[in-house]
Design a protein around this motif. Structure first.
Motif, PDB file in Angstrom:
ATOM      1  N   ASP A   4      17.745  12.387 -12.135  1.00 21.14           N
ATOM      2  CA  ASP A   4      17.221  12.611 -13.484  1.00 21.14           C
ATOM      3  C   ASP A   4      15.702  12.588 -13.524  1.00 21.14           C
ATOM      4  OD1 ASP A   4      17.352   9.832 -12.942  1.00 21.14           O
ATOM      5  OD2 ASP A   4      17.240   9.365 -15.063  1.00 21.14           O
ATOM      6  N   GLN A   5      15.067  12.277 -12.383  1.00 20.86           N
ATOM      7  CA  GLN A   5      13.610  12.330 -12.293  1.00 20.86           C
ATOM      8  C   GLN A   5      13.205  12.986 -10.972  1.00 20.86           C
ATOM      9  OE1 GLN A   5      11.955   8.534 -14.841  1.00 20.86           O
ATOM     10  NE2 GLN A   5      12.197   8.242 -12.654  1.00 20.86           N
ATOM     11  N   MET A   6      12.024  13.633 -11.002  1.00 23.01           N
ATOM     12  CA  MET A   6      11.430  14.188  -9.785  1.00 23.01           C
ATOM     13  C   MET A   6      10.034  13.594  -9.627  1.00 23.01           C
ATOM     14  SD  MET A   6      10.186  18.088  -8.880  1.00 23.01           S
ATOM     15  CE  MET A   6      11.792  18.831  -8.655  1.00 23.01           C
ATOM     16  N   LEU A   7       9.801  12.915  -8.515  1.00 27.55           N
ATOM     17  CA  LEU A   7       8.482  12.372  -8.204  1.00 27.55           C
ATOM     18  C   LEU A   7       7.770  13.365  -7.293  1.00 27.55           C
ATOM     19  CD1 LEU A   7       6.471  10.003  -8.392  1.00 27.55           C
ATOM     20  CD2 LEU A   7       7.569   9.041  -6.341  1.00 27.55           C
ATOM     21  N   ILE A   8       6.787  14.072  -7.852  1.00 28.74           N
ATOM     22  CA  ILE A   8       6.033  15.078  -7.098  1.00 28.74           C
ATOM     23  C   ILE A   8       4.822  14.385  -6.487  1.00 28.74           C
ATOM     24  CG2 ILE A   8       4.815  17.279  -7.222  1.00 28.74           C
ATOM     25  CD1 ILE A   8       6.411  17.829  -9.822  1.00 28.74           C
ATOM     26  N   VAL A   9       4.761  14.335  -5.160  1.00 27.36           N
ATOM     27  CA  VAL A   9       3.672  13.648  -4.465  1.00 27.36           C
ATOM     28  C   VAL A   9       2.687  14.690  -3.949  1.00 27.36           C
ATOM     29  CG1 VAL A   9       3.070  11.998  -2.662  1.00 27.36           C
ATOM     30  CG2 VAL A   9       5.295  11.829  -3.812  1.00 27.36           C
ATOM     31  N   VAL A  10       1.421  14.531  -4.328  1.00 27.65           N
ATOM     32  CA  VAL A  10       0.361  15.473  -3.965  1.00 27.65           C
ATOM     33  C   VAL A  10      -0.837  14.673  -3.474  1.00 27.65           C
ATOM     34  CG1 VAL A  10      -1.084  17.382  -4.769  1.00 27.65           C
ATOM     35  CG2 VAL A  10       1.123  16.956  -5.856  1.00 27.65           C
ATOM     36  N   ALA A  11      -1.523  15.169  -2.454  1.00 29.89           N
ATOM     37  CA  ALA A  11      -2.735  14.515  -1.966  1.00 29.89           C
ATOM     38  C   ALA A  11      -3.962  15.134  -2.631  1.00 29.89           C
ATOM     39  CB  ALA A  11      -2.845  14.650  -0.447  1.00 29.89           C
ATOM     40  N   ALA A  12      -4.934  14.306  -2.963  1.00 32.08           N
ATOM     41  CA  ALA A  12      -6.195  14.820  -3.527  1.00 32.08           C
ATOM     42  C   ALA A  12      -6.981  15.585  -2.470  1.00 32.08           C
ATOM     43  CB  ALA A  12      -7.025  13.664  -4.087  1.00 32.08           C
ATOM     44  N   ALA A  13      -6.742  15.278  -1.216  1.00 31.04           N
ATOM     45  CA  ALA A  13      -7.393  15.970  -0.097  1.00 31.04           C
ATOM     46  C   ALA A  13      -6.625  15.633   1.172  1.00 31.04           C
ATOM     47  CB  ALA A  13      -8.853  15.531   0.049  1.00 31.04           C
ATOM     48  N   ASN A  14      -6.821  16.529   2.197  1.00 33.62           N
ATOM     49  CA  ASN A  14      -6.243  16.266   3.519  1.00 33.62           C
ATOM     50  C   ASN A  14      -4.741  15.999   3.465  1.00 33.62           C
ATOM     51  OD1 ASN A  14      -6.424  15.984   6.336  1.00 33.62           O
ATOM     52  ND2 ASN A  14      -6.638  13.768   6.180  1.00 33.62           N
ATOM     53  N   PRO A  15      -3.919  17.035   3.153  1.00 35.18           N
ATOM     54  CA  PRO A  15      -4.254  18.443   2.881  1.00 35.18           C
ATOM     55  C   PRO A  15      -4.700  18.665   1.429  1.00 35.18           C
ATOM     56  CG  PRO A  15      -1.900  18.143   2.734  1.00 35.18           C
ATOM     57  CD  PRO A  15      -2.454  16.817   3.165  1.00 35.18           C
ATOM     58  N   GLU A  16      -5.408  19.772   1.242  1.00 33.12           N
ATOM     59  CA  GLU A  16      -5.890  20.106  -0.089  1.00 33.12           C
ATOM     60  C   GLU A  16      -4.716  20.309  -1.044  1.00 33.12           C
ATOM     61  OE1 GLU A  16      -9.091  20.271  -1.213  1.00 33.12           O
ATOM     62  OE2 GLU A  16      -9.463  19.348   0.753  1.00 33.12           O
ATOM     63  N   THR A  48      -2.076  11.131  -4.299  1.00 30.74           N
ATOM     64  CA  THR A  48      -2.486  10.153  -3.293  1.00 30.74           C
ATOM     65  C   THR A  48      -3.872  10.502  -2.743  1.00 30.74           C
ATOM     66  OG1 THR A  48      -1.473  11.404  -1.474  1.00 30.74           O
ATOM     67  CG2 THR A  48      -0.067   9.835  -2.674  1.00 30.74           C
ATOM     68  N   LYS A  49      -4.406   9.585  -1.941  1.00 29.56           N
ATOM     69  CA  LYS A  49      -5.683   9.769  -1.216  1.00 29.56           C
ATOM     70  C   LYS A  49      -6.841  10.056  -2.173  1.00 29.56           C
ATOM     71  CE  LYS A  49      -3.075  11.694   2.702  1.00 29.56           C
ATOM     72  NZ  LYS A  49      -2.981  12.749   3.742  1.00 29.56           N
ATOM     73  N   THR A  50      -6.854   9.389  -3.329  1.00 28.52           N
ATOM     74  CA  THR A  50      -7.936   9.600  -4.293  1.00 28.52           C
ATOM     75  C   THR A  50      -9.258   9.021  -3.790  1.00 28.52           C
ATOM     76  OG1 THR A  50      -7.311   7.565  -5.469  1.00 28.52           O
ATOM     77  CG2 THR A  50      -6.361   9.643  -6.254  1.00 28.52           C
ATOM     78  N   ASP A  51      -9.214   8.256  -2.703  1.00 24.15           N
ATOM     79  CA  ASP A  51     -10.449   7.766  -2.091  1.00 24.15           C
ATOM     80  C   ASP A  51     -11.152   8.859  -1.306  1.00 24.15           C
ATOM     81  OD1 ASP A  51      -8.013   7.414  -0.614  1.00 24.15           O
ATOM     82  OD2 ASP A  51      -9.214   6.533   1.014  1.00 24.15           O
ATOM     83  N   GLY A 100       7.363  16.889  -1.925  1.00 23.08           N
ATOM     84  CA  GLY A 100       5.946  17.060  -1.657  1.00 23.08           C
ATOM     85  C   GLY A 100       5.700  17.855  -0.390  1.00 23.08           C
ATOM     86  N   HIS A 101       4.510  18.421  -0.323  1.00 20.10           N
ATOM     87  CA  HIS A 101       4.044  19.150   0.855  1.00 20.10           C
ATOM     88  C   HIS A 101       3.984  18.195   2.040  1.00 20.10           C
ATOM     89  CE1 HIS A 101       1.255  21.302   3.504  1.00 20.10           C
ATOM     90  NE2 HIS A 101       1.353  22.370   2.745  1.00 20.10           N
ATOM     91  N   SER A 102       4.219  18.709   3.231  1.00 24.47           N
ATOM     92  CA  SER A 102       4.128  17.879   4.432  1.00 24.47           C
ATOM     93  C   SER A 102       2.734  17.262   4.558  1.00 24.47           C
ATOM     94  CB  SER A 102       4.427  18.726   5.673  1.00 24.47           C
ATOM     95  OG  SER A 102       5.690  19.340   5.562  1.00 24.47           O
ATOM     96  N   GLY A 103       2.690  15.982   4.857  1.00 23.60           N
ATOM     97  CA  GLY A 103       1.422  15.307   5.114  1.00 23.60           C
ATOM     98  C   GLY A 103       0.737  14.700   3.913  1.00 23.60           C
ATOM     99  N   VAL A 104       1.366  14.753   2.726  1.00 19.88           N
ATOM    100  CA  VAL A 104       0.704  14.240   1.517  1.00 19.88           C
ATOM    101  C   VAL A 104       0.889  12.734   1.354  1.00 19.88           C
ATOM    102  CG1 VAL A 104       0.880  16.427   0.302  1.00 19.88           C
ATOM    103  CG2 VAL A 104       2.699  14.720   0.029  1.00 19.88           C
TER     104      VAL A 104
END
Length: 351
Positions: A139-151, A176-179, A223-227
Motif C-alpha cells: 500500500d506504500q512505495m518508498l522511492i529512494v533517490v540519491a542527491a548525487a553519486n549517482p545523479e 539520500t546522500k544530501t551531504d 530505486g536506481h542501482s547505487g542510490v
C-alpha cells in the motif's frame, strides 16, 4: 454377455462372454482424471515473503504463538494463466496444504492465491505490454533517490510515481546522500505533489521517522542501482544483510547488488526490498488511473470535453482554464504541472 445380430441371433459372437475380453494394463498406474478438484477446506493461510527458483518462503499464523516460516512449492492444481503459468509473488496471501509444520526439510503446497488488493507492475520497456509483477498487496512505495553519486533522475522518479498511482499505492520519497549535494533543485520537480519526503546524509538516515511511516503498512522500496536503497533496508532491519554495492567512479552507475525481491518485518509493517533498476517500463499502465490520483484535478476533469488530454494545448480543457484563472491557487499550478509531466511521460510510451 453375448452379442446379438439385428435379428436377435447371437451370430458369430455366441462363443464369447466377459471372460473373453482383454483389458490393457495401465503401465503408469494413473488414476482416471476428474474435473472435480479438492476444495482444501483445511488449508492454512500465509504471506509469501520470498521467492527463489520455485520455492516460496511463507509466514504462517503471524502474531500468534504458532507463528512460523514455511517453505512451499506451487501445487499442480493451482491452475494456469494465459502464459501457461500462475505467478506467486512476494506479498501474496496464499492457502497452503501438505506439510505445514515448518520443520526442517518440510515442504508445503500452495493451492490458492487469495484476492490481491494491489499489484505493482512494470514492463520490460515502454513497447512491451507484457507485465512483470514486482509485489502484491503493497500500500506504500518508498522511492529512494540519491542527491548525487549517482545523479538523481527526475524522469525515472516520474515513472515510479506513474506506476504507484496506477496501482493505487501511496508514494513516499527518500533522498539520500544530501551531504554530497543540495537536493532542493531536484525536489522542486515534485512540489505539486502531496508527497512525504525524507532527507538523509550518507551516514545518517532518519530511521525513527521512516519506521513510523512504515508502521502498519506494506511498503515496497524501489530505486536506481547505487542510490543506497539496500543500505537503508539494512539500517532499518539490521539482520537483513542485503548486499551493498558502490557506484562506478567512471560511469557514475550503481552496480546491481540485490538480485531478489524479499520482505522484512518492521514492527507491525513490512518493507519489501527489490532489485535496483535503471529503467521502468510503463507499457501496461492505464492513463486514467493517473488522473484519479489527483483528486482535485479529477473533479474538474468531469467538465472537460470527451477525450481531453488535459495538456497545455488541449482545447476547452476545464482543468487548464481553471488553474490559469487561479481557482486552485499557486499549488494548483504546481499540481497541474506535475500531472501534465506524468501524463507526458506516459504518453511517450507505445501501447
Amino acid at each position: 454377455m453375448s452379442w446379438l445380430t439385428d435379428d436377435g441371433d447371437d451370430g458369430d459372437y455366441s462363443e464369447y462372454d466377459e471372460s473373453s475380453a482383454k483389458v490393457r494394463p495401465n503401465p503408469k498406474a494413473n488414476k482416471p482424471r476428474s474435473k472435480n478438484r479438492p476444495d482444501h477446506a483445511d488449508a492454512v493461510s500465509g504471506r509469501v515473503f520470498s521467492v527463489d527458483r520455485g520455492r516460496y518462503g511463507v509466514w504462517v499464523a503471524e502474531g500468534t504463538p504458532e507463528e512460523r516460516q514455511l517453505v512451499a512449492a506451487k501445487a499442480r492444481e493451482l491452475g494456469k494463466n494465459q502464459d501457461g503459468k500462475v505467478s506467486v509473488v512476494t506479498g501474496d496471501w496464499v492457502d497452503l496444504v501438505g506439510d505445514v509444520t515448518g520443520d526442517e526439510g518440510s515442504l508445503a503446497r500452495i493451492v490458492r492465491i487469495q484476492p490481491r488488493s494491489t499489484l505493482l507492475r512494470r514492463s520490460a520497456d515502454d513497447t512491451d505490454a507484457v507485465e512483470r509483477i514486482i509485489v502484491a498487496n503493497a500500500d506504500q512505495m518508498l522511492i529512494v533517490v540519491a542527491a548525487a553519486n549517482p545523479e538523481p533522475r527526475p524522469r525515472l522518479v516520474d515513472r515510479y510515481l506513474v506506476a504507484a498511482f496506477d496501482a493505487g499505492i501511496t508514494p513516499i520519497l527518500c533522498i539520500t546522500k544530501t551531504d554530497l549535494a543540495d537536493p532542493a533543485e531536484f525536489l522542486a520537480n515534485f512540489a505539486g505533489l502531496d508527497l512525504t519526503i525524507f532527507e538523509s546524509r550518507s551516514d545518517d538516515f532518519p530511521l525513527d521517522d521512516i519506521r513510523a511511516a512504515l508502521e502498519g503498512h506494506t511498503t515496497v522500496a524501489v530505486g536506481h542501482s547505487g542510490v543506497g536503497k539496500s543500505t537503508l533496508v539494512n539500517a532499518l532491519v539490521p539482520d537483513a544483510n542485503r548486499a551493498v554495492g558502490r557506484v562506478n567512479d567512471v560511469t557514475g552507475r550503481g552496480r546491481h547488488t540485490s538480485s531478489s525481491t524479499i520482505s522484512y518485518r518492521i514492527g507491525s509493517g513490512w518493507i519489501v526490498d527489490t532489485p535496483g533498476v535503471r529503467s521502468f517500463g510503463l507499457g501496461h499502465v492505464d492513463p486514467a488511473n493517473i488522473l484519479k490520483s489527483f483528486t482535485d484535478l479529477a473533479l474538474l476533469a468531469e467538465e472537460c470535453p470527451r477525450g481531453c488530454t488535459h495538456l497545455p494545448d488541449a482545447p476547452d480543457c476545464t482543468i487548464v482554464a481553471r488553474v490559469r484563472a487561479g481557482d486552485l491557487g499557486e499549488i494548483g499550478t504546481l499540481r497541474l504541472d506535475s500531472f501534465q509531466r506524468l501524463i507526458t511521460t506516459l504518453g511517450s510510451t507505445a501501447h
